[in-house]
Design a protein around this motif. Sequence first.
Motif, short mmCIF file in Angstrom:
data_model
loop_
_atom_site.label_atom_id
_atom_site.label_comp_id
_atom_site.label_asym_id
_atom_site.label_seq_id
_atom_site.Cartn_x
_atom_site.Cartn_y
_atom_site.Cartn_z
N ILE A 15 12.16 3.37 3.49
CA ILE A 15 11.56 4.53 2.82
C ILE A 15 10.61 4.01 1.75
CG2 ILE A 15 11.99 6.65 1.54
CD1 ILE A 15 14.84 6.65 2.61
N VAL A 16 9.36 4.47 1.81
CA VAL A 16 8.33 3.97 0.91
C VAL A 16 7.55 5.16 0.35
CG1 VAL A 16 6.46 2.29 0.64
CG2 VAL A 16 8.10 2.01 2.49
N GLY A 17 7.14 5.06 -0.92
CA GLY A 17 6.31 6.09 -1.53
C GLY A 17 4.87 5.99 -1.05
N GLY A 18 4.26 7.14 -0.78
CA GLY A 18 2.89 7.16 -0.28
C GLY A 18 1.85 6.66 -1.26
N TRP A 19 2.19 6.64 -2.56
CA TRP A 19 1.26 6.14 -3.58
C TRP A 19 1.53 4.67 -3.92
CZ3 TRP A 19 1.71 10.91 -7.35
CH2 TRP A 19 0.90 11.95 -6.85
N ASP A 20 2.17 3.96 -3.01
CA ASP A 20 2.54 2.57 -3.27
C ASP A 20 2.00 1.69 -2.14
OD1 ASP A 20 3.69 0.48 -4.59
OD2 ASP A 20 5.77 1.10 -4.25
N PRO A 21 0.66 1.55 -2.05
CA PRO A 21 0.06 0.88 -0.88
C PRO A 21 0.50 -0.57 -0.71
CG PRO A 21 -1.57 1.24 -2.61
CD PRO A 21 -0.36 2.03 -2.99
N GLU A 22 0.72 -1.29 -1.81
CA GLU A 22 1.14 -2.68 -1.70
C GLU A 22 2.51 -2.78 -1.04
OE1 GLU A 22 1.98 -6.65 -4.45
OE2 GLU A 22 1.15 -4.84 -5.36
N VAL A 23 3.44 -1.92 -1.47
CA VAL A 23 4.79 -1.96 -0.90
C VAL A 23 4.77 -1.42 0.53
CG1 VAL A 23 7.15 -1.10 -1.16
CG2 VAL A 23 5.89 -1.90 -3.15
N ILE A 24 3.90 -0.46 0.83
CA ILE A 24 3.75 0.00 2.22
C ILE A 24 3.37 -1.18 3.10
CG2 ILE A 24 2.33 1.38 3.78
CD1 ILE A 24 2.19 3.52 1.61
N ALA A 25 2.42 -1.99 2.66
CA ALA A 25 1.98 -3.14 3.44
C ALA A 25 3.11 -4.17 3.60
CB ALA A 25 0.77 -3.79 2.78
N LEU A 26 3.86 -4.41 2.53
CA LEU A 26 4.96 -5.37 2.62
C LEU A 26 6.07 -4.87 3.53
CD1 LEU A 26 5.07 -6.41 -1.14
CD2 LEU A 26 4.34 -7.85 0.77
N ASN A 27 6.31 -3.57 3.52
CA ASN A 27 7.32 -3.00 4.42
C ASN A 27 6.85 -3.07 5.87
OD1 ASN A 27 9.85 -1.07 3.24
ND2 ASN A 27 8.39 -1.83 1.74
N ALA A 28 5.56 -2.86 6.09
CA ALA A 28 5.03 -2.97 7.45
C ALA A 28 5.17 -4.40 7.96
CB ALA A 28 3.57 -2.53 7.48
N GLN A 29 4.92 -5.36 7.08
CA GLN A 29 5.09 -6.77 7.43
C GLN A 29 6.53 -7.06 7.82
OE1 GLN A 29 3.76 -9.56 4.34
NE2 GLN A 29 5.60 -10.78 4.72
N ALA A 30 7.48 -6.54 7.04
CA ALA A 30 8.89 -6.76 7.34
C ALA A 30 9.30 -6.06 8.63
CB ALA A 30 9.75 -6.26 6.18
N ALA A 31 8.80 -4.84 8.84
CA ALA A 31 9.16 -4.08 10.03
C ALA A 31 8.78 -4.81 11.31
CB ALA A 31 8.51 -2.70 9.99
N ARG A 32 7.67 -5.54 11.26
CA ARG A 32 7.23 -6.29 12.45
C ARG A 32 8.20 -7.40 12.81
NH1 ARG A 32 2.06 -5.24 10.10
NH2 ARG A 32 2.06 -7.24 8.98
N GLN A 33 9.01 -7.83 11.84
CA GLN A 33 9.98 -8.90 12.11
C GLN A 33 11.35 -8.38 12.51
OE1 GLN A 33 9.77 -12.23 9.16
NE2 GLN A 33 8.28 -10.90 8.14
#
Length: 231
Positions: free
Chosen positions: A166-184
């Motif tokens: 779960i990520v906040g829509g106003w948190d683009p850096e954490v969105i990117a880091l979560n996307a990176q983790a999700a790929r793994q």
Amino acid sequence: MGRESMRPLPAVIDVEIRTRDVVLEGMLALPDTPSGLVVFAHGSGSSRFSRRNRDVAEAMQAAGLGTLLFDLLSAEENTRDRVTAEHRFDIALLARRLTDTVDWLGQEAATRALRIGLFGASTGAAAALITAAERLQRVDAVVSRGGRPDLAGDALGRVRAPTLLIVGGWDPEVIALNAQAARQLTCAHRTAIVPDATHLFEEPGKLEQVSRLAAAWFATYLAATDSRGAR
């Protein structure tokens, strides 16, 4: 999720969790017939008394889930960490304490039979995923709230518990880091972006959205006969 439609909240019991190196303080709440137990791993500078964590825990309890809010650091460590910040980013330490806590729950009569979900926030999300990878037979679901799952490193590929990020829509850096983790992640997983929210979800109504998403995830996978297929 209207509180008026939910069951009464259970009593909260203070507990002491004996890990391999320290005794940790916690607050355990168990409904009469819990559908599972959610263990909270809070992030940087937080504690079991955090109003945000307690609000989410109460939403879980109202949905019929047990909760354990506890401090990953001892009182002495927490006091030192407020000044030095030396422990809050020690992911290995946080994960070890969380894993010890899962083991402790497996030894206690009131909790040993319950399916376990881990709710991690900030750096606590990385600790939750590492513990899920270390205790494949004990952890049945994971939720990360505004977390840093990327800090779990190589453990991500070993997680088998269904995982919600779960990520906040106003948190683009954490969105990117979560996307990176999700790929793994090779387990069942989903990313939910809460619109118009920062990583603390302090905006009106946003923490309630987090609570609904997390409670639904845990209700689905902790109540399942086998959430991941044959083990």
